[in-house]
Design a protein around this motif. Structure first.
Motif, PDB file in Angstrom:
ATOM      1  N   MET A 401      -4.858   0.314  -2.173  1.00  0.00           N
ATOM      2  CA  MET A 401      -3.443   0.382  -1.803  1.00  0.00           C
ATOM      3  C   MET A 401      -2.991  -0.888  -1.092  1.00  0.00           C
ATOM      4  N   PHE A 402      -3.893  -1.519  -0.358  1.00  0.00           N
ATOM      5  CA  PHE A 402      -3.552  -2.781   0.305  1.00  0.00           C
ATOM      6  C   PHE A 402      -3.101  -3.806  -0.728  1.00  0.00           C
ATOM      7  N   TRP A 403      -3.897  -3.999  -1.766  1.00  0.00           N
ATOM      8  CA  TRP A 403      -3.549  -5.002  -2.773  1.00  0.00           C
ATOM      9  C   TRP A 403      -2.315  -4.587  -3.564  1.00  0.00           C
ATOM     10  N   GLU A 404      -2.174  -3.295  -3.820  1.00  0.00           N
ATOM     11  CA  GLU A 404      -0.973  -2.830  -4.514  1.00  0.00           C
ATOM     12  C   GLU A 404       0.268  -3.118  -3.676  1.00  0.00           C
ATOM     13  N   ALA A 405       0.180  -2.877  -2.369  1.00  0.00           N
ATOM     14  CA  ALA A 405       1.318  -3.122  -1.485  1.00  0.00           C
ATOM     15  C   ALA A 405       1.624  -4.606  -1.373  1.00  0.00           C
ATOM     16  N   ILE A 406       0.591  -5.431  -1.293  1.00  0.00           N
ATOM     17  CA  ILE A 406       0.794  -6.876  -1.203  1.00  0.00           C
ATOM     18  C   ILE A 406       1.525  -7.386  -2.440  1.00  0.00           C
ATOM     19  N   ARG A 407       1.073  -6.965  -3.599  1.00  0.00           N
ATOM     20  CA  ARG A 407       1.716  -7.426  -4.835  1.00  0.00           C
ATOM     21  C   ARG A 407       3.148  -6.902  -4.941  1.00  0.00           C
ATOM     22  N   LYS A 408       3.366  -5.670  -4.501  1.00  0.00           N
ATOM     23  CA  LYS A 408       4.720  -5.111  -4.538  1.00  0.00           C
ATOM     24  C   LYS A 408       5.630  -5.844  -3.565  1.00  0.00           C
ATOM     25  N   TYR A 409       5.125  -6.123  -2.361  1.00  0.00           N
ATOM     26  CA  TYR A 409       5.914  -6.858  -1.367  1.00  0.00           C
ATOM     27  C   TYR A 409       6.282  -8.237  -1.900  1.00  0.00           C
ATOM     28  N   TYR A 410       5.290  -8.943  -2.457  1.00  0.00           N
ATOM     29  CA  TYR A 410       5.590 -10.284  -2.959  1.00  0.00           C
ATOM     30  C   TYR A 410       6.583 -10.231  -4.105  1.00  0.00           C
ATOM     31  N   SER A 416      12.887 -15.204  -2.011  1.00  0.00           N
ATOM     32  CA  SER A 416      13.893 -14.553  -1.184  1.00  0.00           C
ATOM     33  C   SER A 416      13.385 -14.539   0.256  1.00  0.00           C
ATOM     34  N   ASN A 417      13.891 -13.589   1.048  1.00  0.00           N
ATOM     35  CA  ASN A 417      13.517 -13.510   2.465  1.00  0.00           C
ATOM     36  C   ASN A 417      13.208 -12.077   2.839  1.00  0.00           C
ATOM     37  N   ALA A 418      12.341 -11.941   3.839  1.00  0.00           N
ATOM     38  CA  ALA A 418      11.966 -10.609   4.321  1.00  0.00           C
ATOM     39  C   ALA A 418      11.766 -10.656   5.824  1.00  0.00           C
ATOM     40  N   LEU A 419      11.875  -9.482   6.451  1.00  0.00           N
ATOM     41  CA  LEU A 419      11.556  -9.296   7.861  1.00  0.00           C
ATOM     42  C   LEU A 419      10.389  -8.316   7.964  1.00  0.00           C
ATOM     43  N   SER A 420       9.881  -8.142   9.159  1.00  0.00           N
ATOM     44  CA  SER A 420       8.686  -7.323   9.344  1.00  0.00           C
ATOM     45  C   SER A 420       8.876  -5.891   8.863  1.00  0.00           C
ATOM     46  N   ASP A 421      10.052  -5.329   9.088  1.00  0.00           N
ATOM     47  CA  ASP A 421      10.302  -3.959   8.642  1.00  0.00           C
ATOM     48  C   ASP A 421      10.312  -3.842   7.119  1.00  0.00           C
ATOM     49  N   ASP A 422      10.631  -4.921   6.436  1.00  0.00           N
ATOM     50  CA  ASP A 422      10.571  -4.894   4.971  1.00  0.00           C
ATOM     51  C   ASP A 422       9.129  -4.721   4.504  1.00  0.00           C
ATOM     52  N   LEU A 423       8.218  -5.414   5.169  1.00  0.00           N
ATOM     53  CA  LEU A 423       6.797  -5.247   4.844  1.00  0.00           C
ATOM     54  C   LEU A 423       6.350  -3.819   5.135  1.00  0.00           C
ATOM     55  N   LYS A 424       6.774  -3.293   6.272  1.00  0.00           N
ATOM     56  CA  LYS A 424       6.418  -1.924   6.649  1.00  0.00           C
ATOM     57  C   LYS A 424       6.876  -0.929   5.583  1.00  0.00           C
ATOM     58  N   GLU A 425       8.099  -1.084   5.129  1.00  0.00           N
ATOM     59  CA  GLU A 425       8.639  -0.147   4.155  1.00  0.00           C
ATOM     60  C   GLU A 425       7.884  -0.196   2.836  1.00  0.00           C
ATOM     61  N   VAL A 426       7.445  -1.382   2.440  1.00  0.00           N
ATOM     62  CA  VAL A 426       6.667  -1.483   1.208  1.00  0.00           C
ATOM     63  C   VAL A 426       5.323  -0.781   1.367  1.00  0.00           C
ATOM     64  N   PHE A 427       4.633  -1.018   2.477  1.00  0.00           N
ATOM     65  CA  PHE A 427       3.347  -0.364   2.696  1.00  0.00           C
ATOM     66  C   PHE A 427       3.505   1.152   2.803  1.00  0.00           C
ATOM     67  N   GLU A 428       4.604   1.602   3.388  1.00  0.00           N
ATOM     68  CA  GLU A 428       4.852   3.040   3.459  1.00  0.00           C
ATOM     69  C   GLU A 428       5.086   3.630   2.074  1.00  0.00           C
ATOM     70  N   SER A 429       5.836   2.916   1.250  1.00  0.00           N
ATOM     71  CA  SER A 429       6.151   3.433  -0.080  1.00  0.00           C
ATOM     72  C   SER A 429       4.912   3.523  -0.952  1.00  0.00           C
ATOM     73  N   VAL A 430       3.993   2.592  -0.778  1.00  0.00           N
ATOM     74  CA  VAL A 430       2.767   2.589  -1.585  1.00  0.00           C
ATOM     75  C   VAL A 430       1.763   3.617  -1.066  1.00  0.00           C
ATOM     76  N   SER A 431       1.596   3.690   0.249  1.00  0.00           N
ATOM     77  CA  SER A 431       0.554   4.540   0.834  1.00  0.00           C
ATOM     78  C   SER A 431       1.006   5.962   1.109  1.00  0.00           C
ATOM     79  N   GLY A 432       2.321   6.153   1.246  1.00  0.00           N
ATOM     80  CA  GLY A 432       2.826   7.468   1.630  1.00  0.00           C
ATOM     81  C   GLY A 432       2.652   7.760   3.109  1.00  0.00           C
TER      82      GLY A 432
END
Length: 531
Positions: A401-410, A416-432
């Motif tokens: 899930m880590f690698w899936e989230a990293i690829r999804k985030y990228y 473009s641009n992102a903030l820390s909460d954007d990363l959080k939301e991607v990891f939440e969406s992938v991991s549940g």
């Protein structure tokens, strides 16, 4: 106490004004493209510049501003010559580091402005001699020093395409962002070099370099040419040292996503940093070339930035860990797959010690909005602690899930641009998983757990007492390894959610050793004593 309180209030007010001022500009204009025409000479350090800036107006405006440092009493800085739009003069005021442009712009309109200026850069473009006494010119914009020689929006949130048209004495080779469009000998003494990008960049990584170079095309990796630009005196050593860039690039493409830029030039330079991740043309310290191929980790770090920092960029400077923390941890990930976990974990442990040492002197969170001098963001929180956040996220969600989230985030935030909460939301969406507490305590809160632990064994029961002595509250899973006299081991995971906590499992025999966090997945400091 009153003075301290007043200082805090003034600091917060100042930060609020700075944020509001940038937000006002961000909501009003969007730079689409820069064309920098720069003349370099050997007669003086003065540059002559003509910049074409294409601006799209997001709303109706009467005026807007760009960043450009005005000439100071020291003689360093830029002096405006003219400002035009559609062959007509545009009124302006140039004061401090702001070029205020008085122009009536309509929402949705795009307009190209021609800005002519000259001056001696105090920084941003480093004009000096290299270690062999040869004259060199190297852009060094990070974090917000581009405004010392270029009229720009000097903020990572406003990206634009860029082209460089550089005229310089013919004994220099000029490298810049993007692909080479033209190289023309204007006369016996002067050469014009033109580079251009097809993708948008933050200004922090828009640069040129001009020096005497030996240039080697190393490889073509999925369509991107990898090259080495080395001082002629270091030609053989530099070609040898920088060659690992090609397999590193290949690894990142296969693990993160397509390479975002047209080429990868690795350049020996006069940057003030060990390496500077300029988009598609990385500048490394001139002393990085030794002939010992000892810079593989540095190469991996700067190449990682091409995805994280250059393409998926932090939305503002206070979230720079999304750049530097990523580059720090992805260097470890690259080293792990090449040299094994034990070798990579040496760096993991070193980084933990650096984070702890930094927190003893500066107990601030990773996202520290009090910082105004952005060079101060380049610290162990941004690099090593940012990397540790990713390390703990990896443990929290698992490798797959880590690698899936990293690829999804990228993929979501590339170019473009992102903030820390954007990363959080991607990891939440992938991991549940709900990661609010995780990000709150590791990213937005200062410090790390400080545990004083004691253990004893009596009548078939282990008594492990864990006391968190830091002032902040932390909740985390703690893995505990029990080692027995016959060499057998067992592991348990305990949820730590109180400042003072006991763990009292029933055991068949007394352990000879109790180990907290045996595999180094937790950012903490501890003392553990057997009673």
């Amino acid at each position: 106490m009153k003075k301290f309180t007043l200082a805090v209030i003034l600091s917060l007010f100042s930060n609020l004004l700075l944020a509001q001022k940038h937000q006002e500009r961000f909501s009003a204009i969007d730079v689409q493209h820069y064309r920098f025409e720069i003349q370099l000479t050997d007669e003086s350090d003065k540059i002559n510049g003509v910049t074409l800036v294409t601006v799209k107006f997001k709303k109706d405006v009467q005026q807007f501003d760009l960043d450009l440092v005005k000439t100071k009493p020291s003689g360093k800085g830029m002096t405006m010559i003219a400002l035009m739009a559609d062959d007509k003069k545009v009124p302006f005021e140039h004061s401090g580091n702001k070029l205020n442009i008085n122009y009536v712009g309509k929402a949705g309109q795009s307009q190209t402005f021609t800005i002519a200026y000259e001056g001696i850069p105090e920084t941003g473009l480093i004009i000096s001699k290299n270690k062999y006494g040869d004259r060199t010119f190297f852009g060094d914009n990070y974090p917000d020093r581009g405004q010392h020689w270029l009229p720009i929006v000097d903020h990572p949130s406003d990206k634009a395409t860029v082209e460089w048209v550089v005229t310089a004495p013919s004994h220099y080779q000029v490298v810049g962002n993007g692909l080479l469009v033209e190289r023309t000998n204007i006369n016996d003494k002067t050469t014009l070099t033109h580079w251009k990008t097809e993708v948008e960049l933050p200004t922090k990584v828009m640069v040129i370099g001009a020096a005497r170079f030996a240039i080697q095309n190393v490889a073509n990796v999925y369509g991107a040419t990898v090259s080495s630009w080395i001082y002629p005196q270091d030609r053989e050593k530099g070609f040898y040292d920088y060659a690992p860039a090609a397999p590193i690039l290949d690894w990142f493409i296969n693990h993160v996503g397509d390479y975002p830029f047209a080429k990868l030039a690795n350049v020996q330079s006069k940057t003030q940093f060990g390496g500077m991740e300029n988009a598609g043309n990385i500048f490394y310290s001139e002393n990085s070339v030794t002939g010992k191929r000892s810079v593989e980790g540095l190469l991996a770090h700067e190449i990682a930035h091409q995805w994280f920092g250059n393409s998926a960029s932090e939305g503002n400077w206070h979230h720079a860990w999304l750049s530097e923390g990523f580059a720090t941890y992805f260097t470890i990930l690259y080293m792990e797959q090449k040299y094994g976990r034990a070798k990579a974990w040496e760096t993991v442990l070193e980084n933990r010690n650096q984070v702890i040492a930094f927190s003893k002197k500066n107990r601030v969170p990773i996202v520290d909005t009090s910082v105004e001098n952005y060079m101060e963001i380049l610290n162990a929180n941004t690099y090593q602690k940012g990397g540790w956040v990713l390390h703990m996220l990896r443990k929290e969600v698992g490798d797959e899930m880590f690698w899936e989230a990293i690829r999804k985030y990228y993929n979501k935030y590339k170019l473009s641009n992102a903030l820390s909460d954007d990363l959080k939301e991607v990891f939440e969406s992938v991991s549940g998983k709900d990661l609010d507490v995780f990000f709150k305590q590791w990213v937005y809160q200062a410090g790390q757990p400080e545990i004083e632990a004691t253990w004893s064994y009596s009548k078939g029961q282990l008594n492990l007492e864990l006391n968190q002595t830091q002032k902040e509250n932390f909740t985390f899973d703690l893995e505990i390894e029990l080692v027995y006299a016959d060499g057998k081991t067992e592991r348990k995971t305990v949820l730590i959610n109180q400042k003072n906590q006991k763990w009292t499992p029933t055991l068949d025999s007394k352990p000879v050793k109790v180990i907290l966090d045996p595999d180094a997945w937790l950012l903490f400091e501890t003392t553990l004593i057997e009673k």
